[in-house]
Design a protein around this motif. Structure first.
Motif, short mmCIF file in Angstrom:
data_model
loop_
_atom_site.label_atom_id
_atom_site.label_comp_id
_atom_site.label_asym_id
_atom_site.label_seq_id
_atom_site.Cartn_x
_atom_site.Cartn_y
_atom_site.Cartn_z
N ARG A 43 35.23 37.92 49.46
CA ARG A 43 34.83 37.92 50.88
C ARG A 43 36.03 37.91 51.82
N VAL A 44 37.00 37.08 51.48
CA VAL A 44 38.19 36.95 52.32
C VAL A 44 39.43 37.02 51.43
N ARG A 45 40.56 37.20 52.04
CA ARG A 45 41.80 37.23 51.28
C ARG A 45 42.04 35.88 50.61
N SER A 46 42.42 35.91 49.34
CA SER A 46 42.69 34.67 48.63
C SER A 46 43.91 33.98 49.24
N PRO A 47 43.86 32.65 49.36
CA PRO A 47 45.03 31.93 49.89
C PRO A 47 46.16 31.81 48.87
N LEU A 48 45.94 32.22 47.64
CA LEU A 48 46.98 32.07 46.62
C LEU A 48 48.06 33.13 46.81
N PHE B 138 28.61 40.11 38.64
CA PHE B 138 27.86 38.85 38.72
C PHE B 138 27.27 38.74 40.11
N SER B 139 25.96 38.74 40.21
CA SER B 139 25.32 38.51 41.51
C SER B 139 25.55 37.07 41.92
N ALA B 140 25.95 36.87 43.17
CA ALA B 140 26.21 35.51 43.67
C ALA B 140 26.21 35.56 45.18
N PRO B 141 25.70 34.50 45.81
CA PRO B 141 25.75 34.47 47.28
C PRO B 141 27.20 34.51 47.76
N CYS B 142 27.43 35.15 48.88
CA CYS B 142 28.76 35.17 49.48
C CYS B 142 29.27 33.74 49.63
N GLY B 143 30.54 33.57 49.33
CA GLY B 143 31.15 32.26 49.49
C GLY B 143 31.13 31.41 48.23
N THR B 144 30.52 31.92 47.16
CA THR B 144 30.54 31.16 45.90
C THR B 144 31.98 31.11 45.38
N PRO B 145 32.47 29.92 45.03
CA PRO B 145 33.84 29.83 44.52
C PRO B 145 34.01 30.63 43.22
N VAL B 146 35.07 31.44 43.18
CA VAL B 146 35.39 32.26 42.01
C VAL B 146 36.58 31.61 41.30
N ARG B 147 36.47 31.50 40.00
CA ARG B 147 37.47 30.76 39.23
C ARG B 147 38.20 31.65 38.25
N ALA B 148 39.46 31.33 38.00
CA ALA B 148 40.24 32.06 37.00
C ALA B 148 39.57 31.88 35.64
N ILE B 149 39.47 32.97 34.89
CA ILE B 149 38.82 32.87 33.58
C ILE B 149 39.75 32.28 32.53
N GLY B 150 41.05 32.21 32.84
CA GLY B 150 42.00 31.63 31.90
C GLY B 150 43.28 31.26 32.62
N ASP B 151 44.14 30.53 31.92
CA ASP B 151 45.45 30.21 32.48
C ASP B 151 46.21 31.50 32.74
N GLY B 152 47.05 31.50 33.76
CA GLY B 152 47.82 32.71 34.02
C GLY B 152 48.64 32.61 35.28
N VAL B 153 49.07 33.77 35.74
CA VAL B 153 49.91 33.87 36.94
C VAL B 153 49.28 34.90 37.87
N ILE B 154 49.20 34.57 39.15
CA ILE B 154 48.67 35.51 40.13
C ILE B 154 49.60 36.72 40.19
N GLN C 82 40.37 27.21 37.79
CA GLN C 82 40.87 26.99 39.16
C GLN C 82 40.25 28.01 40.11
N VAL C 83 39.88 27.54 41.29
CA VAL C 83 39.30 28.45 42.28
C VAL C 83 40.39 29.36 42.82
#
Ligand SMILES: [Zn+2]
Length: 242
Positions: free
Chosen positions: A132-137, A86-102, A147-148
């Motif tokens: 872009r950066v390490r996820s805080p999750l 998916f082309s998207a500008p850097c920094g676009t929030p990425v969301r979980a496609i479904g419920d789950g566990v990291i 969820q982002v």
């Protein structure tokens, strides 16, 4: 669908079914243990697609780009692009496609500089790459659909050359790779109309109708034989090289 006919040794099958020793490079889960596609997931971005937000960049499967790198970048994935770009500008929030566990934050699954893996019901896992950066999750944290989980980045690390999200849908053992289209509820016909790179699929001129549309693409098995070692490819390999 040769990738779906994989004989597994009984010991590996037992380990996969019981969850014992199912590490990241364990035996593939049997297909019967993996949820079939039922549009059970959502898109990894909120809001409408467009040139300033996000667009489908490269499809899953037998793309011309993957074909050209079938023996290098994609050599361990049967020569196919095993996710959606998916082309998207850097920094676009990425969301979980479904419920789950990291399951992983910057785990061993490639797609640098940063990635996240979410485990879902049905022994499925989604991977979000080139963040872009390490996820805080944190690993083990529950997430809900939408969820982002991070922000999109660039595979080249410049935020100019190739900013995009690489999204994969795998079995939880990370051995099988599925076309996300039938798993994700979206207007794929419209999304496929506009894209910025790599939209085409490689032809095998001996079977020119095979794997030519976004929803007709093969599943892949890690380490399996190349699916696109064509004798009559079109477009031809650069320089006519083999
Ligand atoms: Zn990709």
């Amino acid at each position: 669908m040769s990738a779906r006919r994989v004989l597994m040794p009984p010991l590996a099958l037992t380990a996969a079914l019981t969850g014992a020793a199912v590490a990241h490079y364990a035996a593939p889960l049997p297909l019967s243990a993996v949820a079939p596609p039922a549009a059970q997931f959502g898109l990894p971005f909120a809001g409408a697609p467009g040139p300033d937000t996000w667009m489908l960049g490269q499809g899953y499967g037998n793309t011309t780009g993957a074909y050209r790198q079938r023996r290098s970048t994609y050599g361990n994935l049967q020569g196919i692009h095993a996710g959606l770009d998916f082309s998207a500008p850097c920094g676009t929030p990425v969301r979980a496609i479904g419920d789950g566990v990291i399951a992983e934050v910057d785990g061993p699954h490639g797609s640098p500089p940063h990635n996240v893996v979410v485990n879902h019901a049905g022994n499925l896992a989604s991977l979000y790459g080139h963040l872009r950066v390490r996820s805080p999750l944190r690993v083990g944290q529950r997430v809900t659909r939408g969820q982002v989980i991070g922000e999109s980045g660039d595979s080249q690390g410049t935020c100019v050359s190739a900013p995009h999200l690489h999204l994969e849908l795998r079995d939880r053992a990370h051995q099988r790779f599925f076309n996300p289209l039938p798993y994700i509820r979206a207007d794929w016909n419209s999304l496929a109309l506009a894209g910025s790179f790599g939209r085409g699929y490689e032809y095998d001129l001996t079977r020119p109708r095979r794997w030519q549309t976004p929803d007709d693409q093969p599943a892949a098995l890690r380490g399996g034989p190349l699916l696109n070692e064509y004798r009559q490819p079109w477009p031809p390999a650069a320089g006519g090289a083999r």
